[in-house]
Design a protein around this motif. Structure first.
Motif, PDB file in Angstrom:
ATOM      1  N   ARG A  90       2.935   7.096   0.337  1.00  0.00           N
ATOM      2  CA  ARG A  90       2.509   5.873  -0.331  1.00  0.00           C
ATOM      3  C   ARG A  90       1.486   5.126   0.522  1.00  0.00           C
ATOM      4  O   ARG A  90       1.653   4.985   1.727  1.00  0.00           O
ATOM      5  N   THR A  91       0.416   4.688  -0.122  1.00  0.00           N
ATOM      6  CA  THR A  91      -0.535   3.776   0.501  1.00  0.00           C
ATOM      7  C   THR A  91      -0.573   2.520  -0.357  1.00  0.00           C
ATOM      8  O   THR A  91      -1.009   2.571  -1.513  1.00  0.00           O
ATOM      9  N   VAL A  92      -0.088   1.415   0.178  1.00  0.00           N
ATOM     10  CA  VAL A  92      -0.021   0.179  -0.593  1.00  0.00           C
ATOM     11  C   VAL A  92      -1.404  -0.469  -0.666  1.00  0.00           C
ATOM     12  O   VAL A  92      -2.096  -0.601   0.345  1.00  0.00           O
ATOM     13  N   ASN A 203       2.577   0.163  -6.894  1.00  0.00           N
ATOM     14  CA  ASN A 203       2.656   0.699  -5.530  1.00  0.00           C
ATOM     15  C   ASN A 203       3.958   1.440  -5.237  1.00  0.00           C
ATOM     16  O   ASN A 203       4.034   2.168  -4.258  1.00  0.00           O
ATOM     17  N   ILE A 204       4.970   1.233  -6.081  1.00  0.00           N
ATOM     18  CA  ILE A 204       6.262   1.853  -5.775  1.00  0.00           C
ATOM     19  C   ILE A 204       6.611   3.012  -6.697  1.00  0.00           C
ATOM     20  O   ILE A 204       7.376   3.907  -6.338  1.00  0.00           O
ATOM     21  N   ALA A 205       6.070   3.055  -7.891  1.00  0.00           N
ATOM     22  CA  ALA A 205       6.452   4.073  -8.872  1.00  0.00           C
ATOM     23  C   ALA A 205       6.102   5.472  -8.401  1.00  0.00           C
ATOM     24  O   ALA A 205       5.137   5.677  -7.663  1.00  0.00           O
ATOM     25  N   GLY A 214       3.111   5.548  -5.632  1.00  0.00           N
ATOM     26  CA  GLY A 214       2.034   4.574  -5.615  1.00  0.00           C
ATOM     27  C   GLY A 214       0.748   5.117  -6.202  1.00  0.00           C
ATOM     28  O   GLY A 214       0.412   6.293  -6.064  1.00  0.00           O
ATOM     29  N   VAL A 215       0.016   4.231  -6.865  1.00  0.00           N
ATOM     30  CA  VAL A 215      -1.168   4.651  -7.602  1.00  0.00           C
ATOM     31  C   VAL A 215      -2.312   5.076  -6.677  1.00  0.00           C
ATOM     32  O   VAL A 215      -3.113   5.944  -7.028  1.00  0.00           O
ATOM     33  N   GLU A 216      -2.399   4.492  -5.486  1.00  0.00           N
ATOM     34  CA  GLU A 216      -3.477   4.884  -4.567  1.00  0.00           C
ATOM     35  C   GLU A 216      -3.299   6.334  -4.123  1.00  0.00           C
ATOM     36  O   GLU A 216      -4.255   7.116  -4.116  1.00  0.00           O
TER      37      GLU A 216
END
Length: 754
Positions: A90-92, A203-205, A214-216
């Protein structure tokens, strides 16, 4: 692992109670919720008793701004990525860095009334309740984005805690779980704005397999773009995945057809909500999904760091053992995998790549001898480790057990840092003896009487007593009365023994510690350890890592400034917090004049005047400092430097010392091998290629002898090194020194050579 709890059957009373809870939440919003969760209601409602309507539930933090995210390790330039570390990939990113169409796509797909409800959608909940629990039909969600965010946080916390029961409860299809989510969701909507909650969800899904969150990370994974640059078709593809990440992940060949179908459903929903035009919809829907993908690898850790993997492993171990980064190793590991760290290392990309290539060129990974070669390089005066060269592929999996070309052992470093037991440095140790000699105020041109037999009682010092006779020989036998400088040039063992007889073994041990030497075996690092503190240490019978020996030569190169090797220059977390990284603790360890005189002796005598490192000379008239070594018939070595770079090379069987005599190495057969035949060319190849690639300027100002330590004479002995591998035997109470390898025990009688 404990058993998952059985689902309870629904009684009429429970159904009515839960339905009431649903309706009160949906209709009353935050006002009625306050009544619902009052002590009186809790006492009467057995289901609600288990629910705590707070943003701090069972120690779980629902803060939308503090999600765990991956850490990234960089080379010294701060931009070249070495590896990523994560529990969840994950990249927030802030909402402003997520494209508008991506935000719209997920709202259209997951919660089209998101901006109208207060955390719980009355229409969706009632529909889901009657379909699932009254009609006994297919399970319906009815969850808002806020509720889904809550569910994801609970599941994430369970994974962090390695709690499968909690993870089960976070996603089980029960009314109790739904009630729990709704109670927390309503509280969240009191504290956070809609856009903050949308940001948290994006960001968490989970957006695919392989721990992709996360979408990124999803944008990088599927399309190699940032979330802020996602277009309509890409956004719809990603938004479709969350319903069933395993089934809708488009990177799977069997999923591609269904993934495209789900993407088009999202496009339909976006059109219905007025987020896109009919033309945008039609163009996107007719685009084959597979033609839009640009799939990137998302593997993490040092395992996938390529030639930087050994360096990566070294840095990781520095983090995991340093209490600055957490009280326990578990805490430090969590910080590494969830703290969103940016770790800038000292690794010079060119140095590391050239070292790895040099290692493979010198002894191919599949060479029949099975010999390892380990290279370590340091920047003098800074402690910065530039890179490692190992003729192996880094592999921490079980494959390394059956493939000798793979290993997770970094033979260039100490055992406690992921290395083996080290190599016996042989004659590359001898500059340390010269330093100790000068520290006693003696001239390197003072002539000594040498012998092939020494009473070791004369080596005793500081309460350390030795007894017996040390029988020591030079290669080819014989002895010669000569100066310490000549003894270094010709690498004569007898001269080292004569020097030790005059100044005592402690003087040499102390000098070794001052210039940065310690043993490589864990638990026996101190040079005074009984396994190493024996007379033959003066000809290099100790166990040392190439990194430690490179550091010794770096101290000489830096005018006597010794630094602890470091691998990290900067470490920050996602909030910008700077962590205190290990310090090199650079300090003036020995007299600069002694350092320069030692450098002079190595350059003038060993490289330029017939010594056994004559072939180490770098091009362009660059003043070069190098010393070769051969330890009995097991290890071949070379250490040396220019003012800007210090490097050490070791060749041999690092795990179980074996003879290299009568061996063919990399297609070349020799009845007897010396360091000058293989370690020295490797040293030169690395150094020459690196200085050329890095454009390091020639600096010939260093290495000026001090009259104080040369007796006013700078005349060096000119002659041809005869090859000084010989047999030495130490008898008496000091005994023979024993080297224990990882696969057995061999007796070391103290033989060193060129």
């Amino acid at each position: 692992m404990g058993r998952m709890p059985k689902k309870k059957s629904l009684t009429v009373r429970r159904v009515l109670t839960l339905l009431l809870a649903y309706i009160m939440l949906c209709v009353g919003g935050g006002v009625v919720v306050a009544t619902l969760v009052s002590p009186a209601v809790f006492a009467a409602n057995s289901v609600a008793k288990a629910v705590v309507p707070s943003l701090k539930v069972e120690g779980v933090d629902f803060d939308v701004t503090s999600l765990p995210q991956k850490s990234v390790m960089y080379a010294s330039d701060g931009t070249t990525k070495i590896a990523e570390f994560y529990a969840d990939n994950r990249t927030v990113v802030p909402l402003k860095n997520i494209s508008k169409v991506m935000q719209q796509a997920v709202v259209a797909r997951e919660d089209r009334r998101f901006f109208k409800h207060h955390g719980v959608d009355v229409q969706g909940v009632m529909r889901a309740f009657f379909q699932t629990f009254v009609k006994k039909g297919d399970t319906q969600g009815g969850s808002t984005l806020t509720q889904q965010y809550v569910k994801n946080v609970l599941a994430m916390q369970a994974r962090e805690d390695d709690d499968p029961i909690a993870e089960y409860h976070a996603s089980e299809q029960t009314v109790a779980r739904k009630v729990r989510e709704m109670l927390i969701a309503v509280q969240m909507e009191k504290q956070y704005s809609k856009l903050e909650i949308l940001q948290g969800y994006l960001n968490i899904a989970q957006f695919g397999n392989h721990n992709l969150y996360g979408v990124e990370s999803a944008a990088k994974r599927y399309f190699n773009v940032s979330a802020k640059d996602l277009n309509v078709v890409q956004a719809a593809t990603i938004a479709a995945i969350t319903k069933n990440p395993a089934k809708y992940d488009p990177t799977s060949e069997e999923n591609i057809k269904e993934s495209q179908k789900q993407r088009n459903i999202v496009l339909d929903l976006m059109l219905q909500e007025g987020y896109i035009t009919q033309k945008q919809h039609d163009e996107a829907a007719k685009t084959p999904l597979k033609d839009t993908l640009n799939v990137q690898s998302i593997e993490s850790g040092c395992q996938v760091a390529g030639d930087a993997a050994f360096f990566c492993d070294y840095v990781t171990r520095q983090i995991l053992k340093n209490q600055e980064f957490g009280k326990t190793e578990e805490e430090r590991n969590k910080l590494l995998k969830e703290g969103g760290l940016s770790i800038v290392t000292t690794m010079d990309v060119n140095a590391n790549n050239i070292a790895m290539q040099t290692a493979r060129d010198t002894v191919p990974p599949n060479d029949p001898t099975g010999f390892e070669i380990a290279i370590a390089s340091i920047r003098p005066g800074t402690g910065e480790v530039l890179g490692f060269g190992i003729n192996r592929t880094y592999d921490a999996t079980d494959l390394a057990k059956t493939d000798s070309t793979r290993t997770a052992v970094n033979y260039a470093v100490d055992e406690q840092d992921g290395g083996g037991w080290g190599f016996q440095p042989g004659s590359t140790w001898k500059p340390i003896n010269l330093i100790a000699w000068m520290q006693k105020g003696k001239s390197i041109n003072q002539y000594l009487r040498t012998s092939t037999a020494y009473n070791t009682a004369s080596f005793s010092c500081n309460g350390y007593a030795f007894a017996g006779t040390w029988n020591v020989q030079n290669s080819g036998g014989g002895t010669s009365n000569e100066s310490p400088l000549q003894g270094l040039v010709l690498s004569h063992n007898t001269t080292q023994a004569s020097m030790t007889q005059q100044i005592g073994l402690c003087a040499i041990a102390d000098a070794a510690k001052q210039v940065g030497y310690h043993n490589s075996i864990q638990g026996h690092e101190d040079v005074y350890d009984s396994n190493s503190f024996q007379p033959p240490m003066v000809i290099g019978t100790v166990q040392a890592s190439p990194l430690t020996m490179a550091n010794v030569y770096a101290t000489i190169a830096a005018k006597g400034v010794e630094c602890t090797p470091i691998a990290i220059t900067k470490m920050t977390d996602r909030s910008g917090k700077n962590y205190k990284v290990p310090s090199a603790n650079c300090h003036q360890a020995i007299d600069p004049e002694i350092a320069e005189t030692t450098a002079y002796a190595i350059n003038q005598g060993v490289v330029r005047s017939g010594g056994n490192a004559v072939d180490a000379q770098l091009s362009g008239g660059r003043k070069t400092f190098a010393k070769t070594g051969t330890n009995e018939d097991t290890y071949m070595l070379t250490g040396g430097f220019i003012p800007q770079v210090a490097t050490f090379v070791a060749v041999g069987n690092a795990e179980s010392p074996q003879s290299f005599n009568y061996k063919t190495i990399n297609g070349v057969y020799r009845p007897t091998w010396y360091g000058m035949y293989i370690a020295e060319p490797a040293w030169k190849q690395f150094m020459q290629t690196y200085v050329d690639t890095a454009g390091i300027p020639i600096d010939n100002s260093y290495g000026n002898p001090s009259a104080k330590y040369t007796g006013g004479s700078t005349t060096t002995y000119s002659g041809t090194g005869s090859g000084t591998t010989g047999t030495t035997t130490q008898q008496g109470t000091a005994g023979t020194t024993t080297q224990q390898g990882t696969t057995g025990t061999t007796t070391q009688q103290g033989t060193t050579g060129q």
